[in-house]
Design an enzyme around this catalytic site. Structure first.
Site, PDB file in Angstrom:
ATOM      1  N   PHE A  24      -2.743   6.327  -3.829  1.00 27.08           N
ATOM      2  CA  PHE A  24      -1.339   6.741  -3.826  1.00 27.08           C
ATOM      3  C   PHE A  24      -1.290   8.272  -3.869  1.00 27.08           C
ATOM      4  CE2 PHE A  24       0.192   2.600  -6.095  1.00 27.08           C
ATOM      5  CZ  PHE A  24      -0.222   1.868  -4.994  1.00 27.08           C
ATOM      6  N   THR A  43      -1.757  -4.585   2.741  1.00 31.89           N
ATOM      7  CA  THR A  43      -1.871  -3.284   3.393  1.00 31.89           C
ATOM      8  C   THR A  43      -3.324  -2.940   3.673  1.00 31.89           C
ATOM      9  OG1 THR A  43       0.044  -2.646   2.078  1.00 31.89           O
ATOM     10  CG2 THR A  43      -1.086  -0.887   3.234  1.00 31.89           C
ATOM     11  N   LYS A  70      -2.935  -5.541  -1.278  1.00 32.44           N
ATOM     12  CA  LYS A  70      -3.986  -6.301  -0.578  1.00 32.44           C
ATOM     13  C   LYS A  70      -3.645  -6.485   0.904  1.00 32.44           C
ATOM     14  CE  LYS A  70      -4.060  -9.993  -3.134  1.00 32.44           C
ATOM     15  NZ  LYS A  70      -2.939  -9.659  -4.044  1.00 32.44           N
ATOM     16  N   ALA A  91       0.551 -19.229  -4.833  1.00 32.15           N
ATOM     17  CA  ALA A  91      -0.779 -18.828  -5.311  1.00 32.15           C
ATOM     18  C   ALA A  91      -1.058 -19.270  -6.740  1.00 32.15           C
ATOM     19  CB  ALA A  91      -0.928 -17.313  -5.193  1.00 32.15           C
TER      20      ALA A  91
END
Length: 869
Positions: A693, A322, A320, A574
């Site tokens: 990826f 990135t 996230k 979080a």
């Protein structure tokens, strides 16, 4: 002249301030005063009225050209000579000379011979330049020039720039020619008496020039003010973006970060519209931004507000941060759109544990990444100090109450100083809370003294723990107070990781210094023996906490690899907190980007946790309305949700994740579809960002994008920012721009006025997909207590695993028909939410067998950090 300037300024609506320096002020002292005024944003023009011998180049060029309303700096003179008079300030005296000659005397300057006598420096240069522009033949001369008499005879117009020496007779000036005096002393009574017969064709007195020059100086002031106002309005940034030269294979994150030289942070600040006095620089590449910018830009329209969330992640994370950084690099560096990333500050615990840093990765990073991941500007240390001061205050108060009489305790709490006993401000607030309307300490009754002095904390209800920004499992349960000096008053306690402190959540949700102080004071640390909450205010520590946090409240400015701005501020846990960066960072960024710009912020964990809390807690606190959700997915995570083998940090991936497997991807898209539906509950359009990826195949990528759009996503876009930077997210940036142009129908999931149980059930059923909830007796008792204490109308912050939509981490995909167990309920009253615990929740991580610190080192010659990732 000061009176004339003051009157003209009042007529124009300007304020004039006269700064009177001592007569013997040195050049350095004058320059210091000028430099202070240069940085004062309330001042838009500066005129020097100092003796001629102090008009050195150093003094004149100390002025900021944009505030130099007398046009004396080299930059303004250079622009005038070059013909760019519209871009600079021109000497008001020189302009007054031209206007008086043309308009008052009616002289046509074209072809005239002009002699400028006795003028120096900037006035001489400006007069020569302006006369030449009018077609005049201009000569300059000083009073002691040998050929002065001849030059005076040849001139059509004489401009006197300084006092005439007595040895120069007036008869040298031909009768009938036009003479204009810029000097203070020329043709005074005594001089005029010596030559009563001389008559000039057009004598313009110094007073006439001075009056008009004063008016033109005011005109320059108005121009400067208007220009400043224009600069405060939204404009597209003139940002110098940094070029990337991506390598293949992609180097390590720290190698990439170190290969890029960041801009000086003050340069970046200026590019994005921050003023010099709105930043506090830390080193070369970090700065804190003062909250005063919000007041300056309060009438500026906000930009578009974008949240980056994710599907239920693997333990490795799905990128996230990135994606957030890649998106802003694409928007600003490649589409020329103002954009800001707002990220959480990472805890140092995971940095030295197993997860590593959180600055993004590959060619989408915040730089310098070692400064981002380590101390930054010390905010977490400030939180640690404040948190532990409050913890110390609790146990110290318990000790003193247990070992002293009411009278002794009261006398120490309100001591006699110089024969006078007075309540402090925070003690007066406690008296008011207790209903004791007295201000004289000597007038309290014995009952009131006891009521004031004793908090009567119930030890079993203490919820405030000490914190440390290090993963240390052996601090999860400790015994404190074992020293002889603590007189046997020991108890069991624990340490949490620093980012789990409620003070971090307060920092993330506050919108001003005053609001932060109020929130810190409201923090509930325990319950007294009568069942009432005990707060930081009751302990008298609120002011001290605010002092420790006064710098931490300012967002930290950094930059991406491509030189675009980033705010790094606050990083609440979080799970037991809401996992979002600060409201203040978002608010400042939304003003700085302007109406057409974008602020991209990130929510922790999956959309079911981070996004839900962002909407129901953060947006409720801030009043901000999101325009778009970017939902991050990876083929790897979708394969896991489709039935793939378990993914474990530090263990190589199984072949199912490195080879094409369309069926696993298709089966796992159920989790993506569910997260899209969760976002749609809030009425916000969703753009899916597939973080690609190198092992992902084209068929897998196309399948995910197709299924996402079928599930209701506005668009679904593959992203390649990790390998090529912002260029790899341009398609995502375009999709986000288009989605943001649609009307947001944002709505909260629940009304905070609903009973606590109903709010918990709404989240469990609508977001997680649970059949119902099950409250433990302890959880129910806590809910009843918080409701009775008046906290029942706070939003809910669910603390559950991020590895599944359910409470069981191994249940992947979209679990159904489960009962969500609520084992306990706690409250962060200062932050402003109640957090139910779903199962057990660790607030102090431990270190693995081989922590990251094995690879972290410092080159003692270059002082470069090695091994961070």
């Amino acid at each position: 002249m000061q009176e004339i300037n003051q009157n003209l300024a009042e007529e124009t609506g300007l304020n004039i301030t006269h700064i009177c320096l001592p007569p013997d002020s040195s050049e350095a002292e004058i320059i210091d005063e000028i430099l202070k005024i240069n940085e004062d944003t309330r001042v838009h023009g500066l005129a020097l009225q100092i003796s001629e011998n102090l008009f050195s180049n150093k003094v004149l060029n100390a002025l900021k050209p944009e505030k130099d309303v007398d046009g004396v700096t080299d930059i303004n003179l250079g622009k005038l000579v070059r013909g760019d008079a519209h871009e600079c300030f021109v000497s008001p005296v020189a302009k007054a000379v031209i206007e008086l000659l043309e308009k008052s005397v009616g002289v046509n300057l074209d072809g005239k011979k002009i002699l400028v006598v006795g003028a120096h420096g900037s006035l001489e240069a400006a007069l020569q330049c302006l006369f030449q522009r009018k077609g005049s033949m201009t000569m300059s001369s000083q009073w002691k020039t040998p050929q002065l008499q001849r030059k005076l005879h040849e001139a059509d117009i004489v401009v006197l720039g300084s006092r005439k020496p007595e040895e120069i007779p007036l008869t040298w000036i031909q009768p009938g020619i036009t003479v204009l005096n810029c000097s203070h002393d020329f043709l005074s009574g005594k001089v005029g008496c010596g030559s009563p017969s001389i008559h000039f064709g057009g004598l313009i007195e110094e007073d006439d020039v001075s009056l008009l020059a004063a008016a033109l100086r005011i005109q320059n002031m108005v121009s400067s003010g208007r220009r400043w106002l224009r600069e405060q309005q939204h404009r597209r940034w003139r940002l110098h973006c940094l070029k990337l030269q991506p390598l293949s294979p992609v180097p390590s994150d720290i190698e990439i970060s170190r290969g890029q030289t960041p801009k000086a942070v003050d340069v970046l600040a200026k590019e994005i519209g921050l003023l010099a006095d709105e930043i506090e620089i830390y080193g070369k590449s970090k700065a804190k931004v003062r909250l005063s910018v919000l007041e300056r830009l309060k009438n500026q329209a906000d930009g578009k507000y974008v949240l980056v969330a994710g599907i239920t992640p693997t333990p490795l994370g799905e990128g996230k941060s990135t994606v957030t950084i890649g998106l802003v690099q694409a928007l600003t560096a490649h589409l020329n759109v103002n954009s800001f990333a707002c990220l959480r500050q990472p805890s140092q615990g995971p940095t030295f544990g197993v997860k590593g840093g959180a600055a993004g990765g590959g060619y989408a990073q915040v730089i310098p990444m070692e400064e981002f991941n380590l101390h930054l500007t010390g905010d977490i240390h400030a939180i640690t100090a404040a948190n532990n001061l409050l913890a110390a205050a609790i146990d110290t108060r318990i000790l003193h109450e247990n070992t002293q009489t009411d009278k002794a305790l009261y006398n120490r709490l309100v001591p006699l100083v110089n024969g006078v006993r007075e309540f402090s401000e925070i003690q007066l607030a406690r008296l008011k809370k207790l209903g004791i309307n007295k201000t004289d300490p000597s007038t309290l009754t014995e009952e009131e003294v006891s009521k004031f002095a004793r908090l009567d904390i119930n030890l079993s209800t203490i919820t405030w723990q000490r914190v440390l920004d290090t993963n240390d499992r052996f601090l999860r349960k400790i015994t404190i107070g074992q020293g002889n000096t603590e007189k046997g008053y020991s108890r069991q306690a624990q340490f949490d990781i620093a980012v789990a402190s409620e003070i971090m959540a307060v920092l993330a949700l506050t919108d001003s210094l005053a609001d932060m102080k109020a929130r810190l004071g409201r923090m509930v640390v325990a319950t007294d023996k009568s069942g009432q909450p005990v707060t930081a205010d009751d302990l008298g520590v609120t002011g001290a906490l605010t002092v420790l946090m006064k710098d931490a409240i300012k967002p930290n400015l950094m930059q991406t690899l491509e030189g675009t701005p980033v705010f790094v501020h606050a990083g609440p846990f979080a799970n037991i907190a809401h996992g979002n960066s600060s409201v203040l960072a978002d608010k400042i960024a939304l003003k700085l980007v302007g109406e057409e710009g974008f602020v991209v912020t990130e929510a922790g964990f999956g959309a079911d946790i981070g996004m839900e809390k962002f909407f129901n807690i953060k947006c409720r606190a801030s009043g901000l309305v999101p325009n778009v959700v970017v939902l991050v997915a990876t083929v790897r995570a979708l394969k896991m949700h489709g039935g793939g083998p378990s993914v474990t940090a530090g263990v190589p991936l199984k072949k199912e994740y490195t080879e094409e497997n369309i069926q696993l991807v298709a089966d796992g898209c159920c989790n993506l579809q569910k997260q899209i539906q969760i976002a749609q509950l809030f009425g916000v359009p969703v753009v899916v960002a597939l973080n690609v990826f190198k092992t992902d195949t084209r068929a897998e990528i196309d399948l995910v994008c197709e299924l996402a759009k079928r599930a209701g996503a506005f668009d679904a876009v593959p992203c390649y920012h990790w390998s090529v930077g912002g260029k790899g997210s341009v398609d995502l940036a375009r999709a986000v721009r288009e989605a943001a142009s649609k009307r947001s129908r944002f709505q909260f999931l629940y009304d905070v006025q609903l009973p606590v149980v109903d709010k918990i059930r709404t989240i469990a059923q609508a977001v997680y997909g649970a059949k119902d909830i099950e409250l433990s007796p302890e959880a129910q008792a806590k809910i009843d207590r918080y409701t009775q204490q008046g906290f029942g109308n706070l939003p809910i912050c669910m603390a559950k695993t991020h590895l599944s939509l359910s409470h069981e981490p191994d249940k992947k995909g979209v679990p159904r028909d489960f009962i969500l167990p609520i084992s306990d309920v706690r409250a962060s009253i200062g932050a402003g939410f109640i957090y139910p615990l779903v199962g057990t929740m660790s607030t102090m991580p431990g270190l693995p067998t081989r922590p990251c610190f094995y690879d972290i080192d410092l080159d003692t010659e270059t002082e470069q950090v090695k091994g961070l990732f």
